[in-house]
Design a protein around this motif. Structure first.
Motif, PDB file in Angstrom:
ATOM      1  N   ILE A  69       6.668 -27.895 -15.981  1.00  0.00           N
ATOM      2  CA  ILE A  69       6.826 -26.557 -16.569  1.00  0.00           C
ATOM      3  C   ILE A  69       7.073 -25.559 -15.441  1.00  0.00           C
ATOM      4  O   ILE A  69       6.272 -25.490 -14.500  1.00  0.00           O
ATOM      5  N   PRO A  70       8.171 -24.822 -15.505  1.00  0.00           N
ATOM      6  CA  PRO A  70       8.430 -23.879 -14.411  1.00  0.00           C
ATOM      7  C   PRO A  70       7.346 -22.812 -14.305  1.00  0.00           C
ATOM      8  O   PRO A  70       6.837 -22.338 -15.319  1.00  0.00           O
ATOM      9  N   ILE A  71       6.958 -22.478 -13.086  1.00  0.00           N
ATOM     10  CA  ILE A  71       6.083 -21.323 -12.844  1.00  0.00           C
ATOM     11  C   ILE A  71       6.985 -20.307 -12.148  1.00  0.00           C
ATOM     12  O   ILE A  71       7.369 -20.481 -10.996  1.00  0.00           O
ATOM     13  N   VAL A  72       7.354 -19.269 -12.887  1.00  0.00           N
ATOM     14  CA  VAL A  72       8.417 -18.389 -12.406  1.00  0.00           C
ATOM     15  C   VAL A  72       7.960 -17.541 -11.224  1.00  0.00           C
ATOM     16  O   VAL A  72       8.658 -17.434 -10.221  1.00  0.00           O
ATOM     17  N   ASN A  73       6.786 -16.926 -11.356  1.00  0.00           N
ATOM     18  CA  ASN A  73       6.350 -15.993 -10.319  1.00  0.00           C
ATOM     19  C   ASN A  73       4.984 -16.361  -9.757  1.00  0.00           C
ATOM     20  O   ASN A  73       4.107 -16.795 -10.491  1.00  0.00           O
ATOM     21  N   LYS A  74       4.851 -16.186  -8.473  1.00  0.00           N
ATOM     22  CA  LYS A  74       3.567 -16.351  -7.801  1.00  0.00           C
ATOM     23  C   LYS A  74       3.228 -14.974  -7.239  1.00  0.00           C
ATOM     24  O   LYS A  74       4.048 -14.386  -6.520  1.00  0.00           O
ATOM     25  N   ARG A  75       2.031 -14.467  -7.604  1.00  0.00           N
ATOM     26  CA  ARG A  75       1.724 -13.081  -7.248  1.00  0.00           C
ATOM     27  C   ARG A  75       0.289 -12.941  -6.767  1.00  0.00           C
ATOM     28  O   ARG A  75      -0.543 -13.799  -6.991  1.00  0.00           O
ATOM     29  N   VAL A  76       0.045 -11.803  -6.138  1.00  0.00           N
ATOM     30  CA  VAL A  76      -1.304 -11.500  -5.658  1.00  0.00           C
ATOM     31  C   VAL A  76      -1.678 -10.117  -6.185  1.00  0.00           C
ATOM     32  O   VAL A  76      -0.835  -9.215  -6.234  1.00  0.00           O
ATOM     33  N   SER A  77      -2.921  -9.964  -6.633  1.00  0.00           N
ATOM     34  CA  SER A  77      -3.409  -8.622  -6.970  1.00  0.00           C
ATOM     35  C   SER A  77      -4.638  -8.353  -6.105  1.00  0.00           C
ATOM     36  O   SER A  77      -5.376  -9.274  -5.773  1.00  0.00           O
ATOM     37  N   VAL A  78      -4.829  -7.102  -5.752  1.00  0.00           N
ATOM     38  CA  VAL A  78      -5.937  -6.748  -4.856  1.00  0.00           C
ATOM     39  C   VAL A  78      -6.734  -5.576  -5.428  1.00  0.00           C
ATOM     40  O   VAL A  78      -6.269  -4.875  -6.336  1.00  0.00           O
ATOM     41  N   THR A  79      -7.917  -5.383  -4.887  1.00  0.00           N
ATOM     42  CA  THR A  79      -8.776  -4.245  -5.233  1.00  0.00           C
ATOM     43  C   THR A  79      -7.970  -2.945  -5.087  1.00  0.00           C
ATOM     44  O   THR A  79      -7.202  -2.809  -4.133  1.00  0.00           O
ATOM     45  N   PRO A  80      -8.139  -1.997  -6.023  1.00  0.00           N
ATOM     46  CA  PRO A  80      -7.425  -0.723  -5.871  1.00  0.00           C
ATOM     47  C   PRO A  80      -7.560  -0.166  -4.446  1.00  0.00           C
ATOM     48  O   PRO A  80      -8.684   0.059  -3.959  1.00  0.00           O
ATOM     49  N   VAL A  81      -6.420   0.028  -3.802  1.00  0.00           N
ATOM     50  CA  VAL A  81      -6.434   0.376  -2.376  1.00  0.00           C
ATOM     51  C   VAL A  81      -7.111   1.725  -2.135  1.00  0.00           C
ATOM     52  O   VAL A  81      -7.707   1.951  -1.078  1.00  0.00           O
ATOM     53  N   SER A  82      -7.095   2.626  -3.137  1.00  0.00           N
ATOM     54  CA  SER A  82      -7.713   3.939  -2.917  1.00  0.00           C
ATOM     55  C   SER A  82      -9.197   3.802  -2.581  1.00  0.00           C
ATOM     56  O   SER A  82      -9.762   4.653  -1.888  1.00  0.00           O
ATOM     57  N   LEU A  83      -9.827   2.722  -3.053  1.00  0.00           N
ATOM     58  CA  LEU A  83     -11.251   2.513  -2.758  1.00  0.00           C
ATOM     59  C   LEU A  83     -11.452   2.033  -1.328  1.00  0.00           C
ATOM     60  O   LEU A  83     -12.482   2.280  -0.703  1.00  0.00           O
ATOM     61  N   VAL A  84     -10.448   1.314  -0.838  1.00  0.00           N
ATOM     62  CA  VAL A  84     -10.565   0.709   0.490  1.00  0.00           C
ATOM     63  C   VAL A  84     -10.270   1.744   1.584  1.00  0.00           C
ATOM     64  O   VAL A  84     -10.798   1.657   2.691  1.00  0.00           O
ATOM     65  N   THR A  85      -9.429   2.723   1.233  1.00  0.00           N
ATOM     66  CA  THR A  85      -9.013   3.698   2.246  1.00  0.00           C
ATOM     67  C   THR A  85      -9.649   5.069   2.022  1.00  0.00           C
ATOM     68  O   THR A  85      -9.145   6.078   2.530  1.00  0.00           O
ATOM     69  N   ALA A  86     -10.758   5.098   1.277  1.00  0.00           N
ATOM     70  CA  ALA A  86     -11.337   6.391   0.901  1.00  0.00           C
ATOM     71  C   ALA A  86     -11.731   7.249   2.104  1.00  0.00           C
ATOM     72  O   ALA A  86     -11.740   8.476   2.030  1.00  0.00           O
ATOM     73  N   ALA A  87     -12.036   6.618   3.238  1.00  0.00           N
ATOM     74  CA  ALA A  87     -12.451   7.394   4.411  1.00  0.00           C
ATOM     75  C   ALA A  87     -11.263   7.966   5.188  1.00  0.00           C
ATOM     76  O   ALA A  87     -11.423   8.850   6.016  1.00  0.00           O
ATOM     77  N   PHE A  88     -10.077   7.417   4.934  1.00  0.00           N
ATOM     78  CA  PHE A  88      -8.875   7.899   5.646  1.00  0.00           C
ATOM     79  C   PHE A  88      -7.668   7.809   4.702  1.00  0.00           C
ATOM     80  O   PHE A  88      -6.693   7.095   4.977  1.00  0.00           O
ATOM     81  N   PRO A  89      -7.739   8.541   3.565  1.00  0.00           N
ATOM     82  CA  PRO A  89      -6.749   8.357   2.493  1.00  0.00           C
ATOM     83  C   PRO A  89      -5.312   8.657   2.925  1.00  0.00           C
ATOM     84  O   PRO A  89      -4.384   8.011   2.444  1.00  0.00           O
TER      85      PRO A  89
END
Lengths: 451, 89
Positions: A69-89
């Protein structure tokens, strides 16, 4: 056991009816990557994504080979970046570019999570982050951004809605040379879900485990093919046919999801039961609606047909999977569905009809090209309308519109690949700027008080 | 490991012999086999069991694919689990 007919049916589904696993998406938490500076954080983010998703593409490819069965897309999702960069937005773009570099090196087609959740109010760092979106999307290729501006529990943050109208316009103008393609990678949500495997709106919610596999199934062609055998069935029977077909499609997704999670050493998250079209002929949600008896998608009756389809897909799919989530329903992105494209080109479907359709199916105003001179306040007003539908109906809605720079109604824009092509549709010429300019919060509906 | 081998294309002599020889060489036992010929089109389905629990699936699939090309037919192998999943509650 299964017989020869079942084997041949499955093979026909893949070879003739475009059955595929639309995406295997690996959700990765970025919370352990927060460091004292933007540079250190970007380096930690890059390292973590590279390490966690290292085997994603080869694993998906071998699963595809083994199960046929074809797997069309391989993707990555990550934690909302705004939370990670809150100290230096203001330097969030550094992290965005690091993620894009990781996506290229991993060979995944999209990476989602350049996101902020501001449905009950924007902190200063979130507003600053959101203002980095247009530039970051213009400088990256595979990074996807999303912003949640409302929820059924909290209402709609109209200050964020106003800002997002401007952000959509700016994103379009910064990618004007490519028809405003940046907007194809930017979604504005109400009731965003934390385990959505589909782009551009995927992000890894903070309530999720460290590394999670979410799978999106598809197969509009399979559903249409099954319906073609019962051209005179009443709608009760047609819904049953859709349910049975959705069951089979979802079982394939469930099997792949569990096996992928095992091999990647990640948790099996959810199967998303969405019917996601592509611009290929035979892979259209619009054509399912037409198979049900509409001369063209967009005519009266379209909303009812879509409601039937969406519900039957969920009922068949829920039975087939131990864990269902994401958006789960039928997608109606205009530029990515050949039936929608043809209806729009023939002037048979309007933004207003699409909006009505979004009240009964997954997501919202999706991949719709609108005139380049549409005011930001009108884009904001479209976002507000969709968010209101989502808020009141307790469902996810989203807006992914492209105000194509320099294009007017009747022109066409080509994005290529799965993003497809779209004729520019007219929007209402009335002025909502005073309404949008008021800002504030639209209070949550009375039925939000469930405690 | 159980797998399903399907062969389709224009009928010719010796198809079953060639496919089953290859499967034998790769330690796969044929548990069930059925074939039909409709208007010169050949379609065969085999349920096979590979002796090893985790055989080199890619190598096996490539060998069958290559055999298919050499006889002008489509030969594919898939894990049986996918059919169990899709067609049984």
């Amino acid at each position: 056991m299964f017989g020869k007919n079942e084997i041949l049916e499955t093979i026909d589904m893949v070879e003739k009816e475009h059955l595929d696993i639309r995406t295997v998406t690996l959700g990765v938490s970025l919370l352990p990557c927060i460091r004292g500076t933007a540079e250190e954080t970007a380096a930690a983010v890059y390292e973590r994504v590279m390490r966690r998703a290292e085997r994603l593409v080869p694993t998906a490819d071998s699963l595809s080979r083994e199960y046929g069965i074809p797997i069309v897309n391989k993707r990555v999702s990550v934690t909302p970046v705004s939370l990670v960069t809150a100290a230096f937005p203001a330097q969030s773009g550094l992290v965005g570019r690091a993620l894009d570099r990781a996506a290229h090196e991993l060979g995944v087609d999209f990476l989602g999570g350049y996101s902020a959740l501001v449905h009950k109010g924007m902190a200063d760092y979130e507003e600053t982050f959101i203002r980095t979106i247009p530039e970051t999307l213009a400088q990256t290729e595979r990074l996807c951004a999303s912003v949640n501006v409302g929820s059924s529990r909290s209402g709609i943050d109209m200050d964020a809605v106003r800002l997002m109208g401007e952000i959509v316009k700016e994103t379009a103008s910064r990618t004007a040379a490519q028809g405003g393609i940046g907007c194809c990678k930017l979604v504005v949500f109400c009731n965003a879900v934390e385990d959505n495997p589909f782009m551009a709106g995927a992000f890894h919610g903070v309530g999720e485990a460290d590394t999670v596999v979410n799978v999106g199934v598809s197969g509009p062609g399979v559903v249409r093919h099954a319906l073609s055998f019962v051209p005179d069935a009443d709608l009760t029977d047609a819904a049953e046919v859709i349910k049975r077909t959705a069951f089979k499609i979802t079982r394939a997704g469930q099997l792949i999801a569990k096996e992928a999670a095992k091999r990647l050493g990640a948790r099996f998250g959810i199967v998303d039961l969405s019917l996601a079209p592509t611009p290929a002929r035979g892979d259209s949600v619009a054509h399912i609606l037409e198979e049900l008896g509409l001369s063209v998608v967009g005519c009266h009756g379209t909303t009812a047909a879509l409601a039937l389809l969406n519900d039957a897909v969920k009922k068949g799919g829920v039975m087939a999977s131990s864990r269902v989530g994401g958006l789960s329903g039928a997608f109606i992105p205009v530029s990515e569905d050949i039936g929608m494209i043809e209806s729009a080109e023939a002037g048979q479907i309007s933004v207003e009809k699409l909006e009505a359709m979004t009240a009964v199916c997954s997501v919202g105003l999706d991949m719709i090209a609108i005139p380049g001179d549409t005011p930001a306040s009108t884009v904001s007003a479209m976002i507000a309308d969709e968010a209101a539908i989502g808020m009141v109906n307790n469902k996810t809605t989203a807006v992914r519109v492209i105000p194509v720079p320099g294009k007017k109604v009747g022109d066409e824009v080509e994005f290529g690949g799965l993003l497809g092509r779209a004729p520019v549709l007219p929007v209402h010429g009335g002025d909502a700027s005073k309404f949008i300019g008021r800002g504030g919060l639209i209070p949550a509906p009375i039925h939000s008080f469930k405690n | 490991m159980r797998a399903v081998v399907t062969v389709s294309g224009t009928d010719r002599r010796g198809v079953i012999a060639k496919v089953s020889t290859l499967l034998d060489e790769r330690n796969c036992n044929i548990e069930d086999i059925s074939q039909t010929i409709l208007g010169g089109q050949f379609a065969m389905v085999m349920i096979v069991r590979c002796e090893e629990e985790n055989p080199d699936f890619t190598a096996l699939a490539e060998a069958l694919d290559e055999l298919g090309r050499s006889i002008g037919m489509n030969v594919r192998i898939q894990h049986a689990e996918i059919f169990d999943a899709m067609h049984n509650v």
